[in-house]
Every structure is written in structure tokens, then in C-alpha cells.
Design an enzyme around this catalytic site. Structure first.
Site, PDB file in Angstrom:
ATOM      1  N   TYR A  39      -0.825  -1.393 -12.180  1.00 20.69           N
ATOM      2  CA  TYR A  39      -2.256  -1.257 -12.453  1.00 20.69           C
ATOM      3  C   TYR A  39      -2.476  -0.607 -13.823  1.00 20.69           C
ATOM      4  CZ  TYR A  39      -2.106  -2.371  -7.538  1.00 20.69           C
ATOM      5  OH  TYR A  39      -1.834  -2.992  -6.342  1.00 20.69           O
TER       6      TYR A  39
ATOM      7  N   GLY B  79       0.757  -1.245   0.000  1.00 17.61           N
ATOM      8  CA  GLY B  79       0.000   0.000   0.000  1.00 17.61           C
ATOM      9  C   GLY B  79       0.782   1.285   0.000  1.00 17.61           C
TER      10      GLY B  79
ATOM     11  N   ARG C  37      -6.714   3.813 -15.315  1.00 12.68           N
ATOM     12  CA  ARG C  37      -6.643   4.518 -14.029  1.00 12.68           C
ATOM     13  C   ARG C  37      -7.250   5.923 -14.061  1.00 12.68           C
ATOM     14  NH1 ARG C  37      -2.615   5.785 -11.647  1.00 12.68           N
ATOM     15  NH2 ARG C  37      -3.392   5.378  -9.572  1.00 12.68           N
TER      16      ARG C  37
ATOM     17  N   ARG D 107       2.448  -1.584  -6.006  1.00  8.55           N
ATOM     18  CA  ARG D 107       2.561  -0.326  -6.752  1.00  8.55           C
ATOM     19  C   ARG D 107       3.958   0.280  -6.679  1.00  8.55           C
ATOM     20  NH1 ARG D 107      -1.812   3.116  -7.815  1.00  8.55           N
ATOM     21  NH2 ARG D 107      -3.016   1.974  -6.275  1.00  8.55           N
TER      22      ARG D 107
ATOM     23  N   PRO E  11       4.312  -5.227  -1.069  1.00 15.03           N
ATOM     24  CA  PRO E  11       4.235  -4.028  -1.910  1.00 15.03           C
ATOM     25  C   PRO E  11       4.000  -4.399  -3.376  1.00 15.03           C
ATOM     26  CG  PRO E  11       6.529  -4.522  -1.370  1.00 15.03           C
ATOM     27  CD  PRO E  11       5.688  -5.559  -0.662  1.00 15.03           C
TER      28      PRO E  11
ATOM     29  N   CYS F 239     -15.109   5.239 -27.799  1.00 11.68           N
ATOM     30  CA  CYS F 239     -16.358   5.977 -27.910  1.00 11.68           C
ATOM     31  C   CYS F 239     -17.013   6.180 -26.543  1.00 11.68           C
ATOM     32  CB  CYS F 239     -17.289   5.222 -28.828  1.00 11.68           C
ATOM     33  SG  CYS F 239     -16.510   4.934 -30.408  1.00 11.68           S
ATOM     34  N   GLU F 240     -16.335   6.902 -25.678  1.00 12.41           N
ATOM     35  CA  GLU F 240     -16.870   7.253 -24.358  1.00 12.41           C
ATOM     36  C   GLU F 240     -16.195   8.538 -23.938  1.00 12.41           C
ATOM     37  OE1 GLU F 240     -17.565   4.853 -21.197  1.00 12.41           O
ATOM     38  OE2 GLU F 240     -17.677   2.965 -22.310  1.00 12.41           O
TER      39      GLU F 240
HETATM   40  C1  LIG Z   1      -3.453  -4.737  -3.691  1.00 18.23           C
HETATM   41  C2  LIG Z   1      -2.878  -5.431  -2.540  1.00 18.23           C
HETATM   42  C3  LIG Z   1      -1.546  -5.234  -2.194  1.00 18.23           C
HETATM   43  C4  LIG Z   1      -0.637  -4.281  -2.915  1.00 18.23           C
HETATM   44  O1  LIG Z   1      -0.998  -2.938  -2.772  1.00 18.23           O
HETATM   45  P1  LIG Z   1      -0.042  -1.821  -3.402  1.00 18.23           P
HETATM   46  O2  LIG Z   1      -0.741  -0.559  -3.121  1.00 18.23           O
HETATM   47  O3  LIG Z   1       0.044  -2.109  -4.858  1.00 18.23           O
HETATM   48  O4  LIG Z   1       1.271  -1.917  -2.727  1.00 18.23           O
HETATM   49  C5  LIG Z   1      -1.038  -5.960  -1.137  1.00 18.23           C
HETATM   50  N1  LIG Z   1      -1.794  -6.830  -0.435  1.00 18.23           N
HETATM   51  C6  LIG Z   1      -3.095  -7.038  -0.748  1.00 18.23           C
HETATM   52  C7  LIG Z   1      -3.872  -8.008   0.064  1.00 18.23           C
HETATM   53  C8  LIG Z   1      -3.677  -6.356  -1.800  1.00 18.23           C
HETATM   54  O5  LIG Z   1      -4.965  -6.563  -2.092  1.00 18.23           O
END
Ligand SMILES: *Cc1c(COP(=O)(O)O)cnc(C)c1O
Length: 421
Positions: A375, A239, A314, A278, A276, A346-347
């Protein structure tokens, strides 16, 4: 930091000029930098140095097998959320004991697959799931290692669609119910409790919510140990956010996050896992696109690209910002003007940016979306019968196509016309 820089006025991925790749594979395409992926993985690995730990890359962020292989060679584990992802991890050579299985809706089939192929642990998200996993494990004559994902009810202060740690979200079990749920798990012979799991959301740019969640997990660890459970492993989720604009964002670094982990759970003597996604892949990838037309509207100028919302969803899905830069470096001090950057779908939602100040760009110019590695490709679709675009991996001065663009024939052949038609 990434490895996408202008050299002699041309945007490069490491030592390869982007126009060279465009000439070889056509546009649009995704391009990843191996050095950036490795660099980001090592930042996490080093952030937990001295602690018994495993970095399990959350492969839903970018799951091309070649990317997984780069990380697997660095010693990464994988966090998977489906049978398909499990199969990809295996295809990349990741051993089962380095794969954790997350997700609220694991099916029996997926459980069987992981239990027979090897699994580090299931992060169980509900009591019904616990019962089913117990049954499946017993039917195979094995014991499933589990953590229970707890929902600590903290506000991750991120986009509502990617917040997962509040009571209103579908994820995990309420932390207040945890002792009952663990007691129930301990009574099921097909399960073995090994730890606790938590993941509160994505693109977090503040460490406080992590700290609050990990503090609650530490308290729960003591309680569960007092109840007689063996809590030897803490999966602290992923996250951590990335800077999507060069100019003004400075989210915390993996090292700062690691420090929070040390402070909140370091004294417990647990093995620590993190997931991790992202931050490993996001700034390791670009989406490269060609300008089809520059269209003058009423008081607006539209930059119409050959990439669209189906290639990078996104902006349409999360109102996300991606820096968009010309592949040929603009002259210093050149005047920027606002443009609406759109795709051909087309949106009206097929809009990457509104009123974005950009240097002059003309039809046939190449542009690059930064921070598109996570993503991006994984969320692409074939909407408007637009083929999934190629993925390219750069390593130093060479590159390889790691997923080819399908032909229209290949796409259409997947449909079948019933013989009675
Ligand atoms: C999506 C997710 C992650 C990764 O989140 P990031 O923001 O990409 O680091 C880790 N654990 C779980 C359970 C997730 O659903």
C-alpha cells in the site's frame, strides 16, 4: 524478518548498499527485496502444508509485474480487484486458473475479460452482481465459477478505513441471508457455485476475529451442503497484520493463522484459499528519500524530505506509523531529538511523523521508511505534478529498476490540448 540491515554502517537491501541505488536512480524511490517477498510467501504456503490450498497474493498491496513474477514463480495465485490487476496478473504469467476476482463493483467489461482470459472463481459480493455475471457468462456461452462473499459481522478491531467484516461495511452479503442468496445462485444457469468467501479487514493483529469469522463460515458450509450446494472451496481472505514498529509489536505469525484455519475449517475437506497482501509485501519494501532541508520552527524542528504524501499516503490517510531510519547507521548511544518529518507538498497533511525521536540528520542525508512495501507505490499519485517514483528490485548483490521515473515531458504529454483552444 526482512533483508534490510546495516552492514559496515550502511543500510543495505540484501547485499546492495542503499546509497548505490540512490546514486543510480535518484531519490525518492521504492526498493524491494526478492528474498523477503519469497520468504513471506513461503511462510503462508507452509502454514497450510498438508491441506489442499492455494495462496492467492492480494496484489493490490504491491502490483509491479516484476514482483508478481517473483511470486508467480513460487506458485502463487493472485487475488485481483480490477480489470487492470487481472491484466497485470496475466502479464506476470499467472494462469487464469490461479486468479480469483474480488471486489464489490465488477463491471461487465471486467467479467468478460476474466471469463475469456480464464478465471479460477469470482468472489461475488451482491445479488445484482450475480445477475449480471450470469448474463455475461451466458452471452459468452460459458459458466462462471463463483463463491459468494459473506459478511460475518465480526469486529476485526482494526482501523475503521480497512475494516470490512461488519454489517455497516459495503462488502459481501449478510451471512444471515446466505442461504437465500445461494439458492438464487444455484438457479442461474450461467453460474456454478464452488464455495464461500470471506475477508474481514486488513492489518489484523489478533487472531480471534479470524476465528469467529471462520467458525461462522464452517457452520454455513454445513448448512449449504445440507441445502444441496457443492461447497468444495473456502476463500478465507487476507488481512494478517505486520509489525510497523520494531520495538513493541508482535502480531501473530502466518503459522498461527494457519493453525486457526486448520482448527476451524480443517474438518470440512474443502480446498482452502487465502489472500494475504500486506504481510507478503509490507516488510519487503522500503521508501528511500533524501533530506532537502532541516528547518527550525518555533519550538519544533522540521525534517523536509523529497518524498511526500503522494509517494506514500498511509500516514496522511490512516494515521499510519512507519519507522524512519537514517541510511548511515547512527553511532551507538547517539542522542535522539524529536522532529516533524514532512514532505514538500502544499498541505499540512503532508506529514509523515510528528515529534518523532530521530538521531541527528542533515540536509542531503538519506533516510528510509520501513514497512513501505505494501500500500505504498500502488497508492501513489502525481499530486503537485510529482512523478511516480521508481521501483527497484534487489536480488542478492544486484538490482534492477522495475519501474522507471517518468520525465516531466512524458507526464505532460499525456494531457492533450483540444484543437479549438
Ligand atoms: C485487501 C484485500 C486483501 C488483502 O488484505 P491484506 O491486509 O493486504 O492481507 C485480501 N482480500 C480482499 C478481498 C481484499 O480486499
Amino acid at each position: 524478518m526482512d533483508h534490510f540491515l546495516y552492514k559496515n554502517g550502511v543500510l543495505h537491501a540484501e547485499d546492495v548498499a542503499i546509497p548505490e541505488i540512490a546514486a543510480a536512480v535518484g531519490t525518492p524511490f521504492y526498493v524491494y527485496s526478492r528474498a523477503t517477498l519469497v520468504r513471506h510467501f513461503r511462510l503462508f504456503d507452509e502454514a497450510l502444508k498438508g491441506m489442499d490450498h492455494l495462496v492467492c497474493y492480494a496484489m493490490k498491496a504491491a502490483s509491479n509485474v516484476a514482483l508478481l513474477k517473483v511470486l508467480a514463480q513460487e506458485g502463487a495465485g493472485m487475488d485481483v480487484v480490477s480489470g487492470g490487476e487481472y491484466a497485470r496478473a496475466k502479464a506476470a504469467g499467472v494462469p487464469g486458473e490461479r486468479i480469483v476476482f474480488s471486489g464489490v463493483g465488477k463491471t461487465r467489461e471486467e467479467m468478460r475479460m476474466a471469463l475469456t482470459g480464464g478465471i479460477r472463481q469470482f468472489n461475488v459480493e451482491s445479488e445484482p452482481e450475480m445477475d449480471v455475471l450470469n448474463e455475461v457468462a451466458l452471452s459468452l456461452g460459458v459458466v462462471a465459477p463463483i463463491t459468494v462473499r459473506v459478511n460475518p459481522n465480526v469486529d476485526a478491531k482494526t482501523h475503521a478505513k480497512i475494516a470490512t467484516g461488519k454489517s455497516e461495511n459495503k462488502f459481501g452479503i449478510p451471512i444471515a441471508k446466505a442461504r437465500d442468496v445461494y439458492a438464487r445462485a444455484a438457479a442461474l444457469p450461467g453460474l456454478k457455485v464452488v464455495g464461500i468467501d470471506v475477508h474481514i479487514g486488513s492489518q489484523l493483529t489478533d487472531l480471534e476475529p479470524f476465528r469467529m469469522a471462520y467458525r461462522k463460515v464452517a457452520e454455513l458450509t454445513e448448512l449449504l451442503r445440507a441445502d444441496g450446494h457443492e461447497i468444495s472451496r473456502l476463500d478465507l481472505g487476507g488481512g494478517l497484520g505486520i509489525p510497523y514498529t520494531r520495538s513493541n509489536e508482535a502480531p501473530p505469525l502466518p503459522l498461527d493463522w494457519g493453525q486457526v484455519i486448520r482448527e476451524e475449517v480443517g474438518h470440512l475437506g474443502c480446498q482452502v484459499e487465502i489472500e494475504p497482501g500486506r504481510l507478503i509485501a509490507g516488510n519487503a519494501g522500503l521508501l528511500v528519500s533524501q533530506v532537502i532541508y532541516v528547518k527550525e520552527g518555533e519550538g519544533r524542528r522540521f525534517l523536509i524530505l523529497d518524498a511526500a504524501m503522494n509517494d506514500l499516503v498511509r500516514p496522511a490517510m490512516y494515521d499510519a506509523h512507519h519507522d524512519i531510519v537514517p541510511v548511515m547507521e547512527p553511532a551507538p548511544g547517539v542522542e535522539e531529538a524529536p522532529m516533524d518529518v514532512v514532505g514538500p507538498v502544499c498541505e499540512s497533511g503532508d506529514t509523515f511523523a510528528k515529534g518523532r525521536d530521530l538521531p541527528p540528520v542533515a540536509a542531503e542525508d538519506l533516510v528510509a521508511f520501513r514497512s513501505a512495501g505494501a500500500y505504498g507505490a500502488v497508492m501513489a499519485s502525481e499530486y503537485n505534478t510529482r512523478p511516480l517514483i521508481p521501483e527497484v528490485l534487489v536480488d542478492g548483490d544486484h538490482f534492477a529498476v522495475i519501474r522507471a521515473r517518468p520525465s516531466f515531458d512524458e507526464m505532460i504529454k499525456r494531457d492533450t490540448i483540444p484543437e479549438w483552444l
